[in-house]
Scaffold this active site. Sequence first.
Site, PDB file in Angstrom:
ATOM      1  N   GLY A  16      22.482  44.377  53.839  1.00 21.70           N
ATOM      2  CA  GLY A  16      22.893  44.557  52.453  1.00 21.70           C
ATOM      3  C   GLY A  16      23.563  43.286  51.975  1.00 21.70           C
ATOM      4  N   PHE A  19      30.124  41.985  50.873  1.00 19.27           N
ATOM      5  CA  PHE A  19      31.115  42.981  50.428  1.00 19.27           C
ATOM      6  C   PHE A  19      30.591  44.422  50.484  1.00 19.27           C
ATOM      7  CE2 PHE A  19      31.894  39.077  47.942  1.00 19.27           C
ATOM      8  CZ  PHE A  19      33.149  38.754  48.406  1.00 19.27           C
ATOM      9  N   GLY A  21      30.118  46.273  53.194  1.00 14.55           N
ATOM     10  CA  GLY A  21      30.635  47.063  54.319  1.00 14.55           C
ATOM     11  C   GLY A  21      29.811  46.930  55.590  1.00 14.55           C
ATOM     12  N   LYS A  22      29.021  45.865  55.721  1.00 16.25           N
ATOM     13  CA  LYS A  22      28.228  45.677  56.937  1.00 16.25           C
ATOM     14  C   LYS A  22      29.131  45.497  58.153  1.00 16.25           C
ATOM     15  CE  LYS A  22      26.078  42.020  55.441  1.00 16.25           C
ATOM     16  NZ  LYS A  22      26.815  41.920  54.152  1.00 16.25           N
ATOM     17  N   ASP A  89      27.080  40.042  64.386  1.00 12.13           N
ATOM     18  CA  ASP A  89      27.461  40.003  62.967  1.00 12.13           C
ATOM     19  C   ASP A  89      26.923  38.718  62.337  1.00 12.13           C
ATOM     20  OD1 ASP A  89      28.531  41.059  60.691  1.00 12.13           O
ATOM     21  OD2 ASP A  89      30.619  40.548  61.134  1.00 12.13           O
ATOM     22  N   GLU A  90      26.765  38.722  61.015  1.00 10.22           N
ATOM     23  CA  GLU A  90      26.260  37.550  60.266  1.00 10.22           C
ATOM     24  C   GLU A  90      24.942  37.063  60.869  1.00 10.22           C
ATOM     25  OE1 GLU A  90      27.880  36.852  57.615  1.00 10.22           O
ATOM     26  OE2 GLU A  90      29.994  37.326  57.933  1.00 10.22           O
ATOM     27  N   CYS A 178      24.634  44.190  40.855  1.00 11.56           N
ATOM     28  CA  CYS A 178      23.501  45.112  40.850  1.00 11.56           C
ATOM     29  C   CYS A 178      22.239  44.372  40.397  1.00 11.56           C
ATOM     30  CB  CYS A 178      23.782  46.303  39.938  1.00 11.56           C
ATOM     31  SG  CYS A 178      23.711  45.862  38.195  1.00 11.56           S
TER      32      CYS A 178
END
Length: 202
Positions: A16, A19, A21-22, A89-90, A178
């Site tokens: 996603g 920011f 929430g991953k 992560d990342e 969005c």
Amino acid sequence: MDFLAGNMGWIEVVCGPMFSGKSEELIRRLRRAMIARRRVQVFKPEMDDRYSKEEIVSHSDQRLGSTTVTSADEILKKLDWRTQVIGVDEANFIGPGLVEVCNQLADSGKRVIVAGLDTDYMGRPFPPIPDLLAMAESITKTLAICMRCGNPAKQTQRLFDSADLIVVGAAGLYEARCRACFEAGAPKQDWLPFAPASINRP
Ligand code: ADP
Ligand code: ZN
């Protein structure tokens, strides 16, 4: 999703925009694995030095100890083969080798949980996440809140002008937007009243 029968490995992807929430979701899954007394190792790319070298850190300041790598192969070198659950992560900053490494790990019975950006600042698919999505057993797409209008946000909006694919940074340099509010490249639209007053308006 937390418990696998026998020794079968698999790949989970959490993707996603920034920011969304991953990292929180990755940390939540890894903590649950630790509660289940699984051996866990966490890796992150060296370039993500936003907060800490030895930890993955979410924007909400949740933390988990991690090992830094400069390439996907280094994950294999730094892996303790007794490890049962591997978090990355990342992942979009680790490079194309990550797909093969994740498959290798899953084939050898490991549960691999990968978190990363699925699109870049232009809204293009961000390698190697699309290939990982094709290989994964489980996919979670996290959405953030659009900082311009408050709707669910799937895009990472760059707030400065640069054609470099990777410019590391968090608050102030990027924000979630969005589909309707996202602009490829530097933003030109006027602010809507939703944007918090703390954000510097042009
Ligand atoms: P990611 O790893 O996807 O960048 P994190 O897990 O690090 O996300 O951070 C998620 C947290 O960021 C949220 O729980 C919330 O506290 C905070 N946050 C800041 N801006 C936003 C936003 N626009 N939408 C949602 N959460 C946000
Ligand atoms: Zn919007």
